[in-house]
Design an enzyme around this catalytic site. Sequence first.
Site, mmCIF file in Angstrom:
data_model
loop_
_atom_site.group_PDB
_atom_site.id
_atom_site.type_symbol
_atom_site.label_atom_id
_atom_site.label_comp_id
_atom_site.label_asym_id
_atom_site.label_seq_id
_atom_site.Cartn_x
_atom_site.Cartn_y
_atom_site.Cartn_z
ATOM 1 C CD GLU A 1 -2.754 1.154 2.631
ATOM 2 O OE1 GLU A 1 -3.375 2.062 2.828
ATOM 3 O OE2 GLU A 1 -2.623 -0.028 3.198
ATOM 4 C CG ASP A 2 1.906 2.653 3.310
ATOM 5 O OD1 ASP A 2 0.945 3.133 2.500
ATOM 6 O OD2 ASP A 2 1.949 2.400 4.457
#
Length: 747
Positions: free
Chosen positions: A92-93
């Site tokens: 996600e990051d």
Amino acid sequence: MTAIYLAETPKTELELPDWLQACLLQQKSDSNQTDADLICRAFNFAYKLHEGQYRKSGAPYIAHPVAVAGLLRDLGGDSVTIAAGFLHDVVEDTEVTLEEIEELFGLQVRQLVEGVTKLSKFNFSSKTERQAENFRRMFLAMATDIRVIVVKLADRLHNMRTLEHLDPKKQKRISLETREIFAPLANRLGIGRFKWELEDLCFKYLEPEAYEQIKALVAERRADREARIAWVTETLRSRLEKLKIRISELQGRPKHLYGIYQKMQRQHKEFSQIYDIAAFRIIVETNEECYRALAVVHDAFKPIPGRFKDYIGLPKPNRYQSLHTTVVGSNGRPIEVQIRTMEMHHVAEYGIAAHWKYKESGSSDLQVSSDDDKFTWLRQLLEWQNDLKDAQEYIDSLKDNLFEDDVYVFTPNGDVIALAHGSTAVDFAYRIHTEVGNHMKGARVNGRWTMLSQPLENGDIVEIVTQKNSHPSLDWLNFVVTPSARNRIRQWYKRSHRDENIARGKELLEKELGKSGLDSLLKSEPMQTVAQRCNYLSVDDLLAALGYGEITLNQVVNRLRDVVKEQQPVEEVESELDTEISVSNDRVAPSSSNSNSPIIGVEGLLHHLAGCCKPLPGESIIGVVTQNARGISIHCQDCVNVEKVPGERLVPVSWNSNDERGQVLTYPVDIQIEALDRVGVLKDILARLSDRGINIRNAGVKTSRNRPALISLSLDIRDRQQFEYILQRIQKMSDVLNIHRVINSDR
């Protein structure tokens, strides 16, 4: 690149926990592919990827994955679970892909990371839709590996512990979601230590004044409470030892703050009136000693009638086992006592993590077995979640389904069925089997005929009487409690109208594409491909769904357009689309101008929108010179009333896309909705319209016994695009069978 990640041990200002430091030292001295090696490689990988990232608190971001991995380790998680704890945010990051995760750490780690990864890189029309899709994805992943939700719960718990660094609005939003979804999930999985802490943290942010007040009151009574706990503990210990009952643990502990607050709210009492704010736990070695210890408690103190529960003989659905009793102490205050074995205590604290269930193949995937009744709630959730297309409806049903089952009833054969509080015989019938509910004629409870709407109580023996010709009643939707029962009733009504819905769907396509060649098109390979891409097994299923509004006409036509483009050369596609898949538009609208009128072509002339078809911006329109001195009437080009008008009375017009007056104009549209007749269905529809800022001019409902309700609405709409969005939003509601625009050909 991979070698650097795996070889370097990072130097960081972050103070690593002892267990992780020991793991890193073991990795240096042992190059074998051990569990410790997987954990350390995952940490190194996550550290490098999150380097330079910081949390709102100012701490290095890696502190969060380390804390999550530590929580999973404390629960007894295996190396795969702990590794997923380190890696749960990297997709996600960062720019790392799931394929890279699988290549470096294996399929199981990839599946866990994928299951907890949010859909942040996708676009959704609303926060509710995003939230619903995240939960759908998470629960589907849970069905493959239950460790997905354990990782997610650890992630949420640490986020709640550090929530003070976010702004108050986010604190409340996250806390509300946690209390409504994640705390009940922890309870469903039996992870008591997570549930209690999550509830107290949510309480802190959602009711801060009440939280601080109860916290202070509990602290004030501490000395008195500890003296009372010591006296009760010594009294019970001496009596148990006299009977040679082996005690593993005997202690009193204060209840968690949210539990005290709930009791005050439930019983409408002040804190000073709540006496049993401490609970005593007796842990012995065997089941037999549990019941002997219970006799000792009841001999030492007077039991309160109706306050004894045997969760050993009748475990909760999450496998919690214990004896619960409430007795009166010497000072007249109630004392709550729990008695269990050490194994039961471990399950009460760690839940599903206390007994990981492995597949027969021996792999460490934690499969939800079809014959494992502790996952009945999850299987039922998965059964109905795909049928609830509307995001808000899905979220609401999810919340209802996650709360603890607290009614236990029996089949005539003595099998125990756990149901939600307030469940009826109809809920019971559908829990047994869909066909039992669909052919239910009546029910006997404890040998007596009963009303189907009567809520069941603990210990009831329920017998369902079926008949071949019986079928569900729409009235049942007004009193069933469980989402599974409600959804089965809806499905039956949709299937029972299948032929009618197929005909309606075919009629909609015929109106859009033309009657010529439609039958051959419906039998063609492209149409079958469209059905499959829309997640239907056959073209008939697609037509039925189109007929009762589960999918829109635009969706079908657009998918068909895409399939035709893929399967034919460009030149042929353009020709075919022009003839088969485009709405007839043989009248050419004039070019736009800078007129301030919303309609081009009638400048300076008296004109009005036709009351029959009520055209919207974005739709092809035509002007008709009226014969009653009302000027020019603006119709949709495909309006049936236009077909009767001689050509000399037609005026080419179009919508003015360059209207610069700055005001938002709305136009009246009439729709009719056919919906399952239940209490609150109109309210739910109006709520979805209100959420989008749609003004409702008029609303009417016609009902008849055992027939769907007909809801007529007059709306103010900006343009065709907004109208189609509103139709689609309403069509996704499970109770809606059909929705269409009302055209009055007599006007």
